[in-house]
Scaffold this motif. Structure first.
Motif, PDB file in Angstrom:
ATOM      1  N   GLU A 103      69.620 -15.200  32.493  1.00  0.00           N
ATOM      2  CA  GLU A 103      70.260 -16.396  33.276  1.00  0.00           C
ATOM      3  C   GLU A 103      71.683 -16.403  32.821  1.00  0.00           C
ATOM      4  OE1 GLU A 103      67.331 -20.217  32.957  1.00  0.00           O
ATOM      5  OE2 GLU A 103      68.021 -19.367  30.971  1.00  0.00           O
ATOM      6  N   PRO A 132      72.136 -23.838  33.071  1.00  0.00           N
ATOM      7  CA  PRO A 132      71.933 -22.622  33.928  1.00  0.00           C
ATOM      8  C   PRO A 132      72.948 -22.626  35.277  1.00  0.00           C
ATOM      9  CG  PRO A 132      70.107 -23.857  33.962  1.00  0.00           C
ATOM     10  CD  PRO A 132      71.116 -24.656  33.078  1.00  0.00           C
ATOM     11  N   ALA A 176      70.577 -17.240  38.105  1.00  0.00           N
ATOM     12  CA  ALA A 176      69.291 -16.703  37.347  1.00  0.00           C
ATOM     13  C   ALA A 176      68.894 -15.323  38.183  1.00  0.00           C
ATOM     14  CB  ALA A 176      68.113 -17.627  36.897  1.00  0.00           C
TER      15      ALA A 176
END
Length: 485
Positions: free
Chosen positions: A131, A328, A331
């Motif tokens: 991530e 995040p 990813a």
């Protein structure tokens, strides 16, 4: 004769007659004497004839036992410790050699223990996740406050191309500037990426790289050399790919004989800034390349990712910021577990095996060795003498008996992903052998299945203490051919 005399004579006569009658009558009344029997002379009795000696019927010979005795008597195997066992398709032991229940070093055959447990504990849908995190996301102006964090998930297959794709995702989301710095986070795995039982001579070479929380390009670097003009002269070191700018090279490599191949050993340790290179490269092979392990993969991944962002116009302010909660931004997911295991089994990839091993431990929040052992025990394997040090088999201190190694594979085949597990094992061209080999100096092992006439025979063969010149793989063929015959 006077009357008195005559009367006396008559009296005597009468008394005599009466006495005779009495004697005769007494004699007649007595029991007659029994006749005397004569005892015949003693004659020695003849001894009965000895019974005919009948040899007991020997039990039917076990052809697997005889095959092993014949095979293991080969002069090339003298002095080696060899354990061997064969089971039927239901898991019944058909033959176990004298050392079948003695713990031996399995080398890379141990990867089957890791692979089977990974199918059960992680599942076939598992993927490693890498991530990119930041505090507060990306602003409308294209900036992030704080640091940009490249957080590793232990993915052993992460590549420079994958990092480039992550950078492209951020650019597409409008990222233009990071107010802080770019940082890497490899904390998903233990801080020490190599096992203490791995050999010093292994960990600097490509096959012995450590398992980091953030890996890149299998943590492998290539070094190239130009040999001298004659044998014995120093070889010229050309550098490394990828370039490791801050690494100092201590190179002492000479020119070896023509055709001598790779005689180079690389010595380093995790996060080291100095790499020692020793050995020889063959005469006449300009640009000769050898492979080693990158000392600091998380740092290299960070540098590659930074370059990919800069290429897309992202700038960094470098301002220090307090640690903030992050979200995040992008990813990357690895290939699914079965594909990783396929590659691991085929090329015997130590990094992939160790990464899966550590991931199983992290998910259970317990030592990986304990987690894997308990998984197989719940599947019915009762270990004797198991010493599980790592997940790849690179540690010589790892020990397992041939019987237990075979039983792990039997349990894996009977599990819910058994067919997929069997598919992951390398196989022979005719389909009769599906097995994983292991090899290191003095050690050769193989575990898997012989498939013949519609029947499956699990087996394990482990040899420790072999001589350097034994062609074990060719030699063991006659033994495996006896299974199922």
């Amino acid at each position: 004769m006077s009357g008195k005399s005559a009367f006396g004579g008559l009296l005597l006569l009468a008394l005599g007659a009466a006495g005779g009658w009495y004697f005769h009558d007494w004699s007649a009344r007595r029991d007659p004497m029994p006749p005397v029997e004569e005892t015949p002379p003693l004659v020695a009795e003849a001894e009965p004839p000895a019974p005919e000696k009948v040899e007991p019927t020997p039990p039917p010979a076990n052809p697997l036992e005889q095959a092993f005795k014949d095979w293991s008597s080969a002069p090339e195997l003298a002095g080696a410790l060899i354990g061997y066992c064969v089971f039927d398709g239901e898991g019944k032991l058909l033959y176990g050699s004298p050392l079948a229940e003695t713990a031996l070093c399995p080398a890379s055959a141990l990867k089957t223990v890791t692979a089977g447990a990974a199918f059960g504990l992680l599942g076939p849908d598992f993927r490693f996740r890498t991530e990119v995190l930041a505090a507060g996301g990306i602003s409308p102006a294209g900036t992030t406050t704080g640091d940009l964090v490249l957080k590793g998930g232990g993915d052993p297959t992460l590549s420079a191309e994958d990092l480039d794709v992550l950078a492209a995702q951020l650019a597409e989301k409008g990222l233009k500037r990071v107010e802080g710095s770019l940082k890497s986070d490899a904390s998903v795995f233990p801080a020490e990426p190599v096992n203490e039982h791995w050999n010093w001579g292994d960990i600097g070479n490509a096959y012995g790289t450590g398992a980091y929380g953030l890996n890149v390009d299998h943590n492998v670097m290539s070094l190239w050399f130009d040999p001298g003009v004659k044998e014995g002269e120093p070889a010229k070191f050309g550098g490394s790919i990828p370039a490791l700018g801050k690494t100092r090279w201590d190179v002492r490599v000479a020119t070896g004989p023509v055709g001598s191949g790779d005689g180079v050993s690389i010595f380093s340790s995790p996060y080291a800034e100095v790499v020692q290179v020793r050995g020889t490269v063959p005469l006449g092979e300009k640009g000769f390349t050898v492979r080693g392990s990158v000392p600091n993969p998380p740092k290299l991944a960070e540098e590659i990712f930074r370059a990919a962002l800069v290429k897309r116009g992202v700038t960094f302010g470098g301002r220090p910021h307090a640690v903030e909660e992050t979200v995040p931004l992008a990813a990357h997911l690895s290939a699914p577990l079965p594909e990783i295991i396929d590659h691991m089994q085929l090329v015997s990839d130590n990094l992939e095996a160790q990464s899966l091993f550590l991931t199983m431990g992290r998910r259970a929040d317990a030592p990986a060795a304990q987690v894997v052992k308990e998984y197989w025990e719940k599947a019915g394997v009762r270990f004797t003498g198991l010493r599980l040090i790592d997940g790849s088999g690179l540690a010589r201190a790892t020990m397992i008996t041939p019987v237990d190694l075979a039983r792990v594979n039997i349990a894996a085949l009977k599990g819910p992903d058994g067919a997929r597990y069997l598919q992951s094992l390398p196989g022979s061209s005719d389909g009769t052998l599906k097995a994983k080999r292991g090899a290191m100096s003095g050690v050769k092992t193989e575990v898997g299945f012989i498939i013949r006439d519609g029947k499956t025979y699990p087996f394990a063969l482990m040899a420790n203490g072999l001589g350097a010149n034994v062609d074990f793989w060719k030699l063991r063929m006659s033994l495996l051919e006896s299974i199922g015959q």
